[in-house]
Design an enzyme around this catalytic site. Structure first.
Site, PDB file in Angstrom:
ATOM      1  CE1 TYR A 190     -14.410  18.331  -4.229  1.00 37.02           C
ATOM      2  CE2 TYR A 190     -12.940  18.590  -6.096  1.00 37.02           C
ATOM      3  CZ  TYR A 190     -13.922  19.089  -5.268  1.00 37.02           C
ATOM      4  OH  TYR A 190     -14.414  20.359  -5.473  1.00 37.02           O
ATOM      5  CD  GLU A 209     -17.856  29.254  -4.655  1.00 37.22           C
ATOM      6  OE1 GLU A 209     -18.358  30.071  -3.892  1.00 37.22           O
ATOM      7  OE2 GLU A 209     -18.527  28.565  -5.441  1.00 37.22           O
ATOM      8  N   GLY A 257     -14.343  24.837 -10.770  1.00 34.79           N
ATOM      9  CA  GLY A 257     -14.534  23.872 -11.846  1.00 34.79           C
ATOM     10  C   GLY A 257     -13.353  23.596 -12.740  1.00 34.79           C
ATOM     11  CB  CYS A 296     -14.278  -6.680   0.943  1.00 33.98           C
ATOM     12  SG  CYS A 296     -13.169  -7.010   2.297  1.00 33.98           S
TER      13      CYS A 296
HETATM   14  N1  LLP Z   1     -18.275  25.907  -5.936  1.00 31.82           N
HETATM   15  C1  LLP Z   1     -19.304  25.065  -5.812  1.00 31.82           C
HETATM   16  C2  LLP Z   1     -20.625  25.601  -5.522  1.00 31.82           C
HETATM   17  C3  LLP Z   1     -19.096  23.678  -5.944  1.00 31.82           C
HETATM   18  O1  LLP Z   1     -20.131  22.856  -5.834  1.00 31.82           O
HETATM   19  C4  LLP Z   1     -17.809  23.187  -6.207  1.00 31.82           C
HETATM   20  C5  LLP Z   1     -17.559  21.749  -6.336  1.00 31.82           C
HETATM   21  C6  LLP Z   1     -16.761  24.105  -6.302  1.00 31.82           C
HETATM   22  C7  LLP Z   1     -17.034  25.469  -6.178  1.00 31.82           C
HETATM   23  C8  LLP Z   1     -15.336  23.690  -6.545  1.00 31.82           C
HETATM   24  O2  LLP Z   1     -15.192  23.056  -7.761  1.00 31.82           O
HETATM   25  P1  LLP Z   1     -13.726  22.624  -8.259  1.00 31.82           P
HETATM   26  O3  LLP Z   1     -12.961  23.885  -8.513  1.00 31.82           O
HETATM   27  O4  LLP Z   1     -13.135  21.816  -7.196  1.00 31.82           O
HETATM   28  O5  LLP Z   1     -14.000  21.851  -9.490  1.00 31.82           O
HETATM   29  N2  LLP Z   1     -16.035  14.939  -5.861  1.00 31.82           N
HETATM   30  C9  LLP Z   1     -15.913  15.298  -7.253  1.00 31.82           C
HETATM   31  C10 LLP Z   1     -15.990  16.783  -7.452  1.00 31.82           C
HETATM   32  C11 LLP Z   1     -17.231  17.401  -6.890  1.00 31.82           C
HETATM   33  C12 LLP Z   1     -17.263  18.893  -7.013  1.00 31.82           C
HETATM   34  C13 LLP Z   1     -18.328  19.468  -6.158  1.00 31.82           C
HETATM   35  N3  LLP Z   1     -18.473  20.886  -6.201  1.00 31.82           N
HETATM   36  C14 LLP Z   1     -14.600  14.717  -7.784  1.00 31.82           C
HETATM   37  O6  LLP Z   1     -13.904  14.075  -7.047  1.00 31.82           O
HETATM   38  O7  LLP Z   1     -14.299  14.872  -8.948  1.00 31.82           O
END
Ligand code: LLP
Length: 438
Positions: free
Chosen positions: A395, A295, A253, A366
């Site tokens: 992403y 994570e 996150g 488009c």
């Molecule tokens: N762990 C779990 C259970 C998750 O669902 C996620 C992200 C992460 C770890 C990793 O989170 P990060 O460190 O990347 O924030 N597509 C969206 C972001 C969706 C995140 C989904 N889950 C964007 O482009 O901002």
């Protein structure tokens, strides 16, 4: 000033005034691999992994590990790099699981997520021996019962809990609030009931707890609150149910800096803050130290990414706006269209030139909404120029589609002065591979 933009994103401008990524001139990358091109700075990616790994070890001890959330950029190469740097890998679907296994990541280092895993996926996970299934809901318990019996095996699980915390981020990427499709609610008793159920399942070994509150979060407080809530819950289930939490996974996150308004904490500070809260709270409850996991996805790979585009049409509407159209768009980076995500760009061949113009960098799908940057500050650009957009490692490629039947770009790893293609550009024939003619 543009050099400040490149520098603020951690990239060099060489003597010719060209942007450099991993010691490679961006113009050479575009020439050799074509555009649009997703480039990952290998050293940056590795350094981010190491910052998580080393700070976790320093702040919590050897009983801690970072896990790369592969959804941020799930390719064989990124899974391999994360694993080489000592990280586990989080997979959230059969496809991500397949990728990580093909990357050679041992199944025991995989953490299998998903709020609606199918029976086949659960079976794939258990058959290959994934380290942990992160159970999201009661339905998944049913699937686990079926599959563990069918395979005559056991499953090591974590429970995904929803602590009821709403971090300040885009609504679509908040996941820890009460009103969420994810996880067992801690506030409504669902989490407690899940612990009771798990501890009665003969083929399930409840190893610990997991929470992930959202993504692109730049404020430490909600992370601290979530960590504290998990430890408090661990104490409660020890006291009331005699259940030992061996593992705590605090999710990912942490945000990155896309534009100057984003001011995320450094990885090391984020890790220290969480390790600190967990340690203090464990002490207060006289709990022994569980293994601690983080994570991260975006903060590992996001800042390592740069997308290179070639400018095509430039349309000026006097008194209104100039649209600088590039050869990419929402098919290879849907984030601006989906979340209103913001980015910064430079003209790669004149990365040291002053930004004098404000233009919209438009994609080629488009849809009027296919604009990658509404107000990009750039030097004057014309058709044929190369644009570089920063912070695109996470992403983008993983969310790319073939909308309008655009082939997905290549992904190139740049490091030690050379570029290496790690995902080939799709061809028109790739687009038709699954089409069946009448
Ligand atoms: N762990 C779990 C259970 C998750 O669902 C996620 C992200 C992460 C770890 C990793 O989170 P990060 O460190 O990347 O924030 N597509 C969206 C972001 C969706 C995140 C989904 N889950 C964007 O482009 O901002």
């Amino acid at each position: 000033m543009s050099p400040a933009i490149a520098g603020a994103h951690g990239f060099r401008v060489n003597n010719a005034g060209h942007l450099e990524i991993g010691g490679v001139d961006a113009l050479a990358l575009a020439r050799d691999f074509g555009t649009p091109l997703h480039v990952l700075d290998e050293e940056r990616l590795r350094a981010n992994c190491r910052e998580y790994r080393d700070t976790l070890a320093e702040a919590y001890g050897p009983n801690a590990r970072a896990i790369f959330a592969s959804k941020a950029c799930c390719t064989i190469a990124t899974c391999q790099i994360a694993h080489q740097e000592g990280l586990g890998v989080d997979v959230a679907s059969g496809g991500e699981l397949h990728t990580a296994l093909r990357a050679g990541v041992p199944a025991r280092d995989l953490y299998f997520h998903g709020n609606n895993k199918t029976l086949d996926e659960v079976e794939y996970g258990l058959r290959t021996g994934v380290g942990r299934c992160v159970v999201d809901n009661e339905h998944e318990f049913d699937l686990l019962e079926t599959v563990t019996a069918r395979l005559d095996t056991t499953a090591d699980i974590l429970l995904r809990l929803t602590p009821g915390i709403e971090p300040h981020t885009h609504q679509a990427i908040r996941t820890g609030g009460v009103d969420s499709k994810f996880g067992f609610g801690m506030l409504d008793g669902a989490a407690y009931r899940a612990v009771v159920r798990a501890s009665r399942m003969p083929r399930v070994r409840l190893r610990g707890l997991h929470a992930h509150i959202g993504s692109q979060v730049c404020d430490l407080e909600p992370f601290r609150m979530s960590a504290a809530a998990l430890v408090d819950f661990a104490a409660r289930i020890r006291d009331e149910l005699d259940v030992t939490v061996e593992e705590l996974n605090l999710g990912g996150g942490l945000g990155i800096r896309y534009v100057p308004a984003d001011e995320p904490p450094r990885i090391a500070d984020f890790v220290r803050a969480l390790a600190g809260v967990v340690t203090a709270r464990l002490g207060a409850h006289r709990l022994s130290h569980p293994r601690l996991f983080l994570e991260p996805g975006r903060s590992i790979v996001g800042s390592a990414g740069v997308t290179l585009y070639t400018v095509g049409a430039v349309k000026s509407i006097p008194g209104v706006r100039t649209y600088v159209s590039v050869d990419g768009g929402m098919f290879e980076n849907p984030r601006p269209a989906l979340y209103g995500a913001q980015y910064e760009a430079v003209a790669a061949a004149r990365a040291a030139d002053a930004a004098t113009d404000t233009v919209a960098v438009a994609g080629r799908c488009c849809e009027s909404g296919d604009v990658l940057i509404w107000e990009a500050r750039l030097p004057p650009v014309r058709s044929g120029d190369l644009l570089a957009v920063f912070g695109t490692g996470a992403y983008t490629y993983s969310m790319a589609s073939n909308y309008n039947r655009f082939p997905r770009p290549a992904v190139v790893l740049a490091g030690h002065g050379r570029g290496r293609c790690v995902v080939e550009r799709e061809t028109y024939d790739d687009l038709l591979r699954k089409d069946v003619s009448l």
